[in-house]
Design a protein around this motif. Structure first.
Motif, short mmCIF file in Angstrom:
data_model
loop_
_atom_site.label_atom_id
_atom_site.label_comp_id
_atom_site.label_asym_id
_atom_site.label_seq_id
_atom_site.Cartn_x
_atom_site.Cartn_y
_atom_site.Cartn_z
N ALA A 167 10.40 -29.02 20.33
CA ALA A 167 10.81 -30.52 20.91
C ALA A 167 10.13 -31.79 19.54
N HIS A 168 9.40 -30.87 18.32
CA HIS A 168 9.41 -32.00 17.94
C HIS A 168 8.70 -33.24 18.42
N VAL A 169 7.50 -33.00 19.33
CA VAL A 169 6.44 -34.08 19.64
C VAL A 169 6.12 -35.37 18.91
N ALA A 170 5.21 -34.95 18.15
CA ALA A 170 4.83 -35.64 17.44
C ALA A 170 5.57 -36.57 16.80
N ARG A 171 6.77 -36.41 16.41
CA ARG A 171 8.42 -37.85 16.04
C ARG A 171 9.00 -38.31 16.53
N LEU A 172 9.38 -37.23 18.03
CA LEU A 172 9.97 -38.09 19.70
C LEU A 172 8.49 -39.37 19.50
N PHE A 173 7.29 -39.21 20.07
CA PHE A 173 6.36 -40.05 20.19
C PHE A 173 5.98 -41.50 19.09
N GLN A 174 6.57 -40.95 17.93
CA GLN A 174 7.12 -42.09 16.57
C GLN A 174 8.10 -42.91 17.17
N GLN A 175 8.85 -42.10 17.35
CA GLN A 175 9.88 -43.76 17.58
C GLN A 175 10.11 -44.39 18.52
N LEU A 176 9.01 -44.34 19.78
CA LEU A 176 8.60 -45.36 20.77
C LEU A 176 8.15 -46.02 20.22
N GLU A 177 7.95 -47.73 21.39
CA GLU A 177 7.56 -48.62 20.88
C GLU A 177 5.74 -48.31 21.29
N PRO A 178 4.58 -48.92 20.40
CA PRO A 178 3.34 -48.69 21.07
C PRO A 178 3.31 -48.95 22.21
N ASP A 179 3.39 -49.63 22.99
CA ASP A 179 3.42 -50.39 24.21
C ASP A 179 4.01 -48.93 25.43
N ARG A 180 5.35 -48.72 24.84
CA ARG A 180 5.90 -47.73 25.77
C ARG A 180 5.59 -46.29 25.69
N ALA A 181 4.68 -45.95 24.18
CA ALA A 181 4.07 -45.70 24.56
C ALA A 181 3.35 -44.81 24.77
N GLU A 182 2.15 -45.81 25.59
CA GLU A 182 1.45 -45.38 25.59
C GLU A 182 1.14 -45.75 27.11
N ALA A 183 1.98 -46.38 27.97
CA ALA A 183 2.50 -46.40 29.74
C ALA A 183 2.56 -44.76 29.75
N PHE A 184 4.13 -44.21 28.77
CA PHE A 184 4.17 -42.98 29.50
C PHE A 184 3.83 -41.81 28.88
N PHE A 185 2.42 -41.80 28.00
CA PHE A 185 1.22 -40.84 27.59
C PHE A 185 0.34 -41.03 29.45
N ALA A 186 0.23 -42.35 29.64
CA ALA A 186 -0.42 -42.48 30.11
C ALA A 186 -0.36 -41.75 32.20
N ARG A 187 1.59 -41.90 32.39
CA ARG A 187 1.84 -40.97 33.17
C ARG A 187 2.00 -39.67 33.04
N LEU A 188 2.29 -39.46 31.82
CA LEU A 188 1.93 -37.57 31.59
C LEU A 188 0.78 -37.33 32.26
N LEU A 189 -0.46 -38.33 31.28
CA LEU A 189 -1.99 -37.63 32.42
C LEU A 189 -2.04 -37.49 33.90
N ALA A 207 16.84 -39.74 16.29
CA ALA A 207 17.65 -40.32 14.55
C ALA A 207 18.06 -42.18 15.40
N TYR A 208 18.91 -42.02 16.39
CA TYR A 208 19.04 -43.14 17.36
C TYR A 208 17.93 -43.99 17.73
N ALA A 209 16.74 -44.12 18.28
CA ALA A 209 15.93 -44.46 18.70
C ALA A 209 16.04 -44.34 19.62
N ASP A 210 16.83 -43.68 21.04
CA ASP A 210 16.54 -43.47 22.48
C ASP A 210 15.72 -43.44 22.83
N ALA A 211 15.11 -44.27 23.58
CA ALA A 211 14.35 -43.94 24.37
C ALA A 211 14.08 -43.35 25.56
N PRO A 212 14.86 -43.85 27.24
CA PRO A 212 15.47 -43.00 27.57
C PRO A 212 14.77 -41.57 27.85
N TRP A 213 16.50 -41.48 26.29
CA TRP A 213 16.58 -39.61 26.14
C TRP A 213 14.88 -39.23 25.29
#
Length: 385
Positions: free
Chosen positions: A362-384, A336-342
């Motif tokens: 955890a509603h993973v898809a909904r969480l990912f959708q709130q991240l800016e595309p570049d930040r989501a991509e960078a975070f996903f790369a870190r997870l991998l 709801a608050y689009a809080d990227a660190p959380w």
């Protein structure tokens, strides 16, 4: 009349093997190569002018498009739009909003494709019509008159529509008014609020998302207190206001219930929620198979800005007796608050959990959708990694 597909077939086969059609009768005596090239040019001009290829071959008179009064977006921004339309159309509303905010217009050559895209998706994204009208310059209004399927982009009297139109038209009109004058749009809704039915309140309130600001908070809070269909619409918008009174009140309430001491979570189990909590968005009825205390804790966290807490709270919550409702509440709040660190902290906790059943809330898809595309991509790369 010969369509572009016929010309494309001839181009792919080659003029030696396939005789290109004549796009116009006057081209019938031209060489094969000339018929192909001039036919393609003619088809391209028809596309830019919004004339479908299936229309009769007889020439018709069309008044030329008026000269533009707005500056076009920079060349690089135009190329970005072509890429968005081709590969990442989900970013289109955000892109068009930025163009409208800067009082610029889109490149003419992309307008037919944009109108086709919007016409196919108006039911799901009815704000596209307003955004195209705001960013297409005078050319988009001219094009809207060329095809019935593009009529949604035609100019209209927003004030008259809001006053006398049906609900769909009033919603569109209020968005258009908000786009050019946010304060006036809010004032119009305030003036008619008491006479609107529940469904109209819900839909009209969504128009405040256009140029949402802290000045809209009193009306949104009024909608929350009304407890009709306008309430969920208002609760979806209030977390998007930075430093709102709504967020401050819920932060104070949540801190009375939760405290982190030496890495251990202390929970003050609440009694029945006070009336002011209920008036401020809390629902007293817990879902089936959910205890009243768990439901109350989940809701309080869902309504509280996640920035209220240190990220150290999450591991403490995961080791508490209230882990499931509290993690669910934090997840709802982060979205709801689009809080990227959380959002990233919750995704990291989800990915690290050895218990597959614990990952579901955890509603993973909904969480990912709130991240800016570049930040989501960078975070996903870190997870991998």
């Amino acid at each position: 009349m010969t369509g572009f597909a016929d010309l494309l077939d001839a181009a792919l086969a080659g003029t030696v093997r396939q005789d290109p059609p004549a796009a116009l009768p006057v081209l019938g005596q031209e060489s094969k190569e000339s018929r192909l090239l001039r036919g393609a040019s003619f088809a391209g001009l028809r596309h830019l002018a919004g004339r479908p290829f299936t229309s009769p071959p007889d020439a018709i008179h069309v008044e030329p498009a008026p000269p533009e009064t707005l500056d076009q977006v920079p060349e690089a921004a135009g190329k970005r739009l072509a890429n968005i339309l081709d590969r990442r159309p989900g970013l289109l509303p955000e892109y068009l909003s930025l163009v409208a905010d800067h009082n610029l217009r889109l490149p003419h050559e992309l307008l037919p494709d944009l109108l086709d895209y919007a016409a196919a998706r108006l039911a799901a994204h009815d704000d596209l019509s307003d955004l195209l009208a705001a960013t297409g310059g005078l050319r988009v209004a001219w094009l809207a008159a060329q095809r019935p399927t593009w009529s949604f982009a035609a100019p209209f009297d927003a004030d008259r529509q809001f006053e006398r139109g049906q609900l769909d038209g009033r919603v569109r009109a209020l968005r258009a008014i908000r786009r050019r004058d946010p304060e006036r749009g809010r004032t119009l809704l305030e003036q008619t609020w008491s006479g609107e039915n529940s469904e109209a309140r819900r839909r009209l309130l969504g128009s405040l998302a256009v140029h949402l600001s802290v000045a809209d908070e009193p009306l949104l809070e009024r909608a929350v207190r009304g407890r009709d269909q306008g309430r969920p619409a208002a609760l979806a918008l209030l977390p998007r206001l930075p430093a709102s009174n709504f967020g401050r009140r819920w932060a104070e309430r949540a801190q009375r219930l939760l405290a982190l001491k030496d890495g251990v979570l202390e929970v003050a189990e609440p009694d029945a929620p006070p009336d002011d909590w209920l008036a401020d968005g809390l629902s007293p009825r817990s879902p089936k198979n959910t205890g009243e205390t768990a439901w109350l804790l989940q809701q309080v966290l869902a309504l509280t800005p996640p920035s209220t807490w240190s990220l150290e709270l999450l591991p403490a919550i995961q080791h508490s007796h209230w882990a499931q409702p509290l993690v669910a509440g934090l997840t709802d709040a982060a979205i709801a608050y689009a809080d990227a660190p959380w959002i990233e902290a919750l995704l990291q906790a989800w990915a690290s959990s050895p218990d597959v059943t614990a990952r579901a809330p955890a509603h993973v898809a909904r969480l990912f959708q709130q991240l800016e595309p570049d930040r989501a991509e960078a975070f996903f790369a870190r997870l991998l990694d």
